[in-house]
Scaffold this active site. Structure first.
Site, PDB file in Angstrom:
ATOM      1  N   LYS A  34     -32.827   4.297 -34.499  1.00 33.60           N
ATOM      2  CA  LYS A  34     -34.083   4.599 -33.849  1.00 33.60           C
ATOM      3  C   LYS A  34     -34.089   6.032 -32.834  1.00 33.60           C
ATOM      4  O   LYS A  34     -32.918   6.497 -32.399  1.00 33.60           O
ATOM      5  CB  LYS A  34     -34.413   3.338 -32.912  1.00 33.60           C
ATOM      6  CG  LYS A  34     -33.692   3.049 -31.964  1.00 33.60           C
ATOM      7  CD  LYS A  34     -33.661   1.632 -31.310  1.00 33.60           C
ATOM      8  CE  LYS A  34     -32.699   1.432 -30.332  1.00 33.60           C
ATOM      9  NZ  LYS A  34     -32.607   0.030 -29.939  1.00 33.60           N
ATOM     10  N   TYR A 250     -33.427  24.569  -4.587  1.00 38.52           N
ATOM     11  CA  TYR A 250     -34.544  23.682  -3.933  1.00 38.52           C
ATOM     12  C   TYR A 250     -34.252  22.907  -2.977  1.00 38.52           C
ATOM     13  O   TYR A 250     -33.042  22.249  -3.048  1.00 38.52           O
ATOM     14  CB  TYR A 250     -35.635  22.984  -5.275  1.00 38.52           C
ATOM     15  CG  TYR A 250     -36.196  23.904  -6.248  1.00 38.52           C
ATOM     16  CD1 TYR A 250     -36.954  24.772  -5.457  1.00 38.52           C
ATOM     17  CD2 TYR A 250     -35.991  23.811  -7.536  1.00 38.52           C
ATOM     18  CE1 TYR A 250     -37.979  25.305  -6.662  1.00 38.52           C
ATOM     19  CE2 TYR A 250     -36.652  24.371  -8.512  1.00 38.52           C
ATOM     20  CZ  TYR A 250     -37.550  25.325  -7.794  1.00 38.52           C
ATOM     21  OH  TYR A 250     -38.493  25.891  -8.886  1.00 38.52           O
TER      22      TYR A 250
HETATM   23  C1  LIG Z   1     -31.135  -0.644 -30.055  1.00 41.69           C
HETATM   24  C2  LIG Z   1     -30.806  -1.860 -30.261  1.00 41.69           C
HETATM   25  C3  LIG Z   1     -29.761  -2.167 -31.051  1.00 41.69           C
HETATM   26  C4  LIG Z   1     -28.561  -1.073 -31.191  1.00 41.69           C
HETATM   27  O1  LIG Z   1     -27.815  -1.294 -29.798  1.00 41.69           O
HETATM   28  P1  LIG Z   1     -26.691  -0.465 -29.393  1.00 41.69           P
HETATM   29  O2  LIG Z   1     -26.386  -0.815 -28.235  1.00 41.69           O
HETATM   30  O3  LIG Z   1     -27.131   0.893 -29.329  1.00 41.69           O
HETATM   31  O4  LIG Z   1     -25.477  -0.710 -30.579  1.00 41.69           O
HETATM   32  C5  LIG Z   1     -29.460  -3.383 -31.944  1.00 41.69           C
HETATM   33  N1  LIG Z   1     -30.439  -4.215 -31.965  1.00 41.69           N
HETATM   34  C6  LIG Z   1     -31.539  -4.318 -31.127  1.00 41.69           C
HETATM   35  C7  LIG Z   1     -32.661  -5.287 -31.092  1.00 41.69           C
HETATM   36  C8  LIG Z   1     -31.873  -2.960 -30.435  1.00 41.69           C
HETATM   37  O5  LIG Z   1     -32.963  -3.129 -29.842  1.00 41.69           O
END
Ligand SMILES: *Cc1c(COP(=O)(O)O)cnc(C)c1O
Length: 359
Positions: A34, A250
């Site tokens: 994702k 800044y």
């Molecule tokens: C993002 C996500 C993962 C992966 O998690 P990591 O900590 O990056 O391994 C797995 N399951 C769900 C439901 C997630 O939202």
């Protein structure tokens, strides 16, 4: 020309997946890609993993899933957190497996898409997504045949898997395992850190993300994964502070001392260098740390190079993420987590993908 070079080692991504797949066997090791594979590029990452034998991928949204389906026609693709009812046609047309998070989504899937199999999400204690225990109980009573209802498996997600001793891990595991055993459904449980809680915390399918990308799934001990990301950025300008001194950046938040040598480097918060690193973070020149001075700007940051044996010049490269500073370490300095560092990497870097070997 890009001032920064971002190198993504696909061989390390594949090695990390193989390591986890070996560790969890006979459970199946999927891959979470994702958010553009946590900012590293969904296409090259997913293609390398599929070539290595990964057959199941998880994304967050329908759009991500449709894009992935166009690249990989044969793998399984699950959608974690999008709407279901308005997307039924697209989901089925692209052979995507939704995660059903609430009773309305279950009803829509059962009515319109069954017997195509979806994941049913059980909320075992995170209160983010998934059926509550009461909703699960009600559904179990009214569902004599999960297959016929379009449910192929049960999944749940840990809230505290990166804290090995947290009591919620066992609570969540027990709820998920009991539900899956009662319903005789496959169970998907472990994220990256969940995998390292032990074999009985994983379920039948694990869903690692961050560990594939070289972040540390076991923050309580050394990182068992291979690093994936290197980021180097060029120096724009070097100056020695005049004898009357002054301030830096800044808000004039730092003092410039007479004789101090400052290098201005070409990345800023628009490139994912968190502004919280102002006056705190470091860059590295040939292994030597150069502390940030003043606030991080949008496109640049100043570092103190007074003490370096060789003074950098415009065009020289500074390490942002690499052998001297992991993405996790940089995140720690910024008061955040490696996930946010990776997913914040901007679009301005020249990206190089080191190919995966066939070993
Ligand atoms: C993002 C996500 C993962 C992966 O998690 P990591 O900590 O990056 O391994 C797995 N399951 C769900 C439901 C997630 O939202």
């Amino acid at each position: 020309m890009a001032l920064g070079r971002l190198t993504i080692n696909l061989d390390a991504v594949v090695a990390n997946w193989r390591q986890l797949a070996g560790l969890v066997r006979p459970a199946e090791c999927a891959a979470v890609v994702k958010a553009d594979a946590y900012g590293l590029g969904m296409q090259p990452v997913a293609e390398a993993l599929a070539d290595a034998g990964c057959a199941s991928f998880w994304v967050a949204t329908l759009d991500e899933a449709v894009a992935l389906r166009a690249l990989l026609p044969r793998v399984r693709i699950a959608v974690l957190s999008d709407q279901v009812e308005p997307n039924i046609r697209e989901l089925t047309a692209h052979r995507l497996t939704p995660v059903l998070n609430h009773p309305g989504a279950v009803a829509a899937w059962t009515r319109w898409a069954a017997p195509a199999a979806a994941w049913l999400h059980l909320d075992t204690g995170m209160h983010r997504l998934g059926l509550s225990p009461a909703e699960w109980l009600a559904l179990s009573v009214e569902t004599p045949d999960w297959r016929a209802a379009g449910i192929g498996g049960l999944m749940s997600h840990y809230a505290c898997a990166d804290e090995r001793e947290h009591r919620l891990n066992v609570v969540q595991r027990d709820r998920a395992v009991t539900a899956a055993q009662t319903a005789r459904l496959r169970l998907s449980l472990g994220n990256s850190s969940g995998i390292f809680l032990g074999s009985d915390f994983r379920g039948d399918v694990v869903r690692p993300g961050m560990a594939l990308y070289g972040l540390n799934p076991t923050p309580y001990t050394e990182n068992p994964m291979r690093p994936v990301v290197t980021l180097e950025v060029q120096v724009l300008q070097v100056r020695a502070v005049a004898p009357d001194g002054g301030t830096v950046g800044y808000g004039a938040s730092a003092t410039a001392s007479p004789g101090q040598v400052l290098a201005t480097v070409g990345l800023g918060y628009a490139d994912g260098l968190h502004r919280a690193l102002s006056n705190r973070g470091r860059l590295y020149f040939n292994g030597a740390a150069a502390p940030m001075v003043g606030r991080v700007s949008m496109d640049s940051v100043m570092v103190d190079v007074s003490h370096l044996t060789r003074e950098p010049a415009p065009g020289d490269w500074a390490e942002v993420i690499g052998p001297n500073q992991s993405a996790d370490a940089l995140a720690d300095m910024a008061g955040t987590i490696g996930y946010e560092v990776l997913t914040s990497l901007g679009a301005r870097y020249a990206r190089t993908y080191l190919p995966a070997g066939n070993g």
